[in-house]
Design an enzyme around this catalytic site. Structure first.
Site, mmCIF file in Angstrom:
data_model
loop_
_atom_site.group_PDB
_atom_site.id
_atom_site.type_symbol
_atom_site.label_atom_id
_atom_site.label_comp_id
_atom_site.label_asym_id
_atom_site.label_seq_id
_atom_site.Cartn_x
_atom_site.Cartn_y
_atom_site.Cartn_z
ATOM 1 N N THR A 1 0.803 -1.236 0.000
ATOM 2 C CA THR A 1 0.000 0.000 0.000
ATOM 3 C C THR A 1 0.832 1.281 0.000
ATOM 4 O OG1 THR A 1 -0.208 0.111 2.416
ATOM 5 C CG2 THR A 1 -1.922 -1.119 1.240
ATOM 6 N N TRP A 2 2.094 1.188 -0.401
ATOM 7 C CA TRP A 2 2.860 2.433 -0.539
ATOM 8 C C TRP A 2 2.330 3.168 -1.778
ATOM 9 C CZ3 TRP A 2 7.553 3.387 -3.826
ATOM 10 C CH2 TRP A 2 8.097 4.651 -3.562
ATOM 11 N N ASP B 1 0.144 -4.949 3.731
ATOM 12 C CA ASP B 1 1.352 -4.291 4.236
ATOM 13 C C ASP B 1 1.193 -2.778 4.150
ATOM 14 O OD1 ASP B 1 4.317 -4.409 4.966
ATOM 15 O OD2 ASP B 1 4.330 -3.104 3.206
ATOM 16 N N TYR C 1 3.510 5.689 5.262
ATOM 17 C CA TYR C 1 2.832 5.634 3.955
ATOM 18 C C TYR C 1 1.587 6.531 3.884
ATOM 19 C CZ TYR C 1 5.471 1.331 2.813
ATOM 20 O OH TYR C 1 6.442 0.383 2.569
ATOM 21 N N GLN D 1 11.664 -7.601 5.252
ATOM 22 C CA GLN D 1 11.031 -7.102 4.024
ATOM 23 C C GLN D 1 12.091 -6.360 3.213
ATOM 24 O OE1 GLN D 1 7.676 -3.856 2.826
ATOM 25 N NE2 GLN D 1 7.048 -5.340 4.375
ATOM 26 N N TYR E 1 9.485 -6.720 -1.495
ATOM 27 C CA TYR E 1 8.799 -5.481 -1.909
ATOM 28 C C TYR E 1 9.243 -5.059 -3.296
ATOM 29 C CZ TYR E 1 12.574 -2.141 -0.301
ATOM 30 O OH TYR E 1 13.717 -1.420 -0.114
ATOM 31 N N LEU F 1 7.325 -5.964 -8.720
ATOM 32 C CA LEU F 1 7.175 -5.641 -10.153
ATOM 33 C C LEU F 1 8.148 -4.525 -10.534
ATOM 34 C CD1 LEU F 1 3.249 -5.681 -10.238
ATOM 35 C CD2 LEU F 1 4.804 -7.468 -11.089
ATOM 36 N N ARG G 1 16.023 -3.797 -19.384
ATOM 37 C CA ARG G 1 17.424 -3.602 -19.763
ATOM 38 C C ARG G 1 17.682 -3.838 -21.254
ATOM 39 N NH1 ARG G 1 19.564 -7.063 -14.902
ATOM 40 N NH2 ARG G 1 19.124 -5.576 -13.270
#
Ligand code: NAP
Length: 267
Positions: free
Chosen positions: A20-21, A42, A47, A155, A183, A186, A198
């Site tokens: 939820t950041w 989380d 946050y 984490q 964390y 993605l 890359r």
């Protein structure tokens, strides 16, 4: 949804949780995730999302595993206790399932911080102690300060593009029954945006494996993380569709050949 044990606690958690950041999706995507089995949410005092998380879990608190964090600039004994009280108030709950030290602060003796964490367990305010952004040495020092409690999780950043923990942190955690909560699984959306990988070869490999398995690129990237023992991933998504897609990254496995190809391509 596949489950994994949290540390050696006997508690079984989904291998995909809800980050939820910078979360701005309101209560519905969180509730959707919960309904799909992603019962680990989380958050962190810094946050600004504890309030919405508290709202989302109203009426089903007991079925949810709430993880939050004390910021690395609040690690004095009294500051930790106060930060926990404030998180409890914002989350509208009487206990936090997993309370994590967000990052270490070398200017505060870790003994003082961990003493506060033990006090919180003993007073029933938190159930389990975790850390975040700790190196192996930080983890060992923090654990050595405690006599009665175990650190159950670390984490840390882990995704196909950022694999630094594979060198020592991941094997250390796997040997010591410490869950790795991955964390930015993605890479903050970099892996799914399809533009900034890359190389074209990397994008092509990811897309090929996604289409071979009838999955999306996000699902392949998440499954690559959770295929590792003791790793849980906590992607953040603002919308119902992406939350659903991310939850469906569990319940199946990439083949050993596909894992090998990803490992080779994203070395
Ligand atoms: P992340 O989960 O790797 O990526 C989030 C980004 O990916 C967002 O832009 C999101 O977009 C997009 N996304 C999500 N699902 C997708 C899908 N299925 N397809 C395409 N794009 C998708 O990055 P993160 O937020 O940095 O990390 C996740 C969680 O880890 C955080 O929310 C937080 O709880 C935790 N975290 C902890 C720390 C720490 O220091 N302990 C640091 C960073 C993060 P939309 O949201 O717009 O849909």
């Amino acid at each position: 949804m596949e489950l994994k044990e949290l540390g050696a606690t006997g508690v079984r958690l989904p291998e995909i949780g809800l980050g939820t950041w910078q979360y701005t999706g309101g209560i519905e995507p969180l509730r959707k995730g919960l309904s799909l089995g992603a019962i680990l949410i989380d958050t962190a005092e810094m946050y600004g999302t504890e309030g919405i998380v508290g709202e989302a879990v109203q009426g089903q608190r007991e079925q949810v595993f709430l993880a939050t964090k004390v910021s690395g600039n609040h690690l004095r004994y009294d500051e930790v206790l106060l930060a926990a009280e404030e998180s409890l108030r914002r989350l509208r709950t009487h206990y936090i399932d997993l309370y994590q030290v967000h990052w270490p602060d070398p200017s505060v003796p870790i003994r003082e911080t961990m003493r506060a964490m033990e006090t919180l367990v003993e007073t029933g305010k938190i159930k389990y102690i975790g850390v975040s952004n700790f190196y192996v040495q930080n983890l060992e020092e923090a654990q050595a300060c405690m006599t009665r409690q175990k650190i159950v999780s670390n984490q840390v950043k882990y995704n196909l593009l950022q694999r630094g923990i594979e060198e020592d942190m991941l094997p250390y955690c796997q040997r010591n029954h410490i869950t790795v909560i991955a964390y930015s699984p993605l890479a903050k959306g970099e892996l799914t945006a399809g533009r900034s990988l890359r190389s074209r070869r990397a994008t092509a490999a990811l897309e090929k494996i996604a289409s071979q398995s009838g999955k999306t690129v996000a699902q392949v990237a998440l499954n690559w993380c959770t295929a590792k023992a003791d790793v849980i991933a906590i992607p953040k998504a603002n919308g119902l569709e992406r939350v659903t897609e991310n939850c469906q990254a569990s319940g199946w496995r990439l083949s050993p050949k596909q894992m090998e190809e990803l490992n080779r391509t994203f070395r």
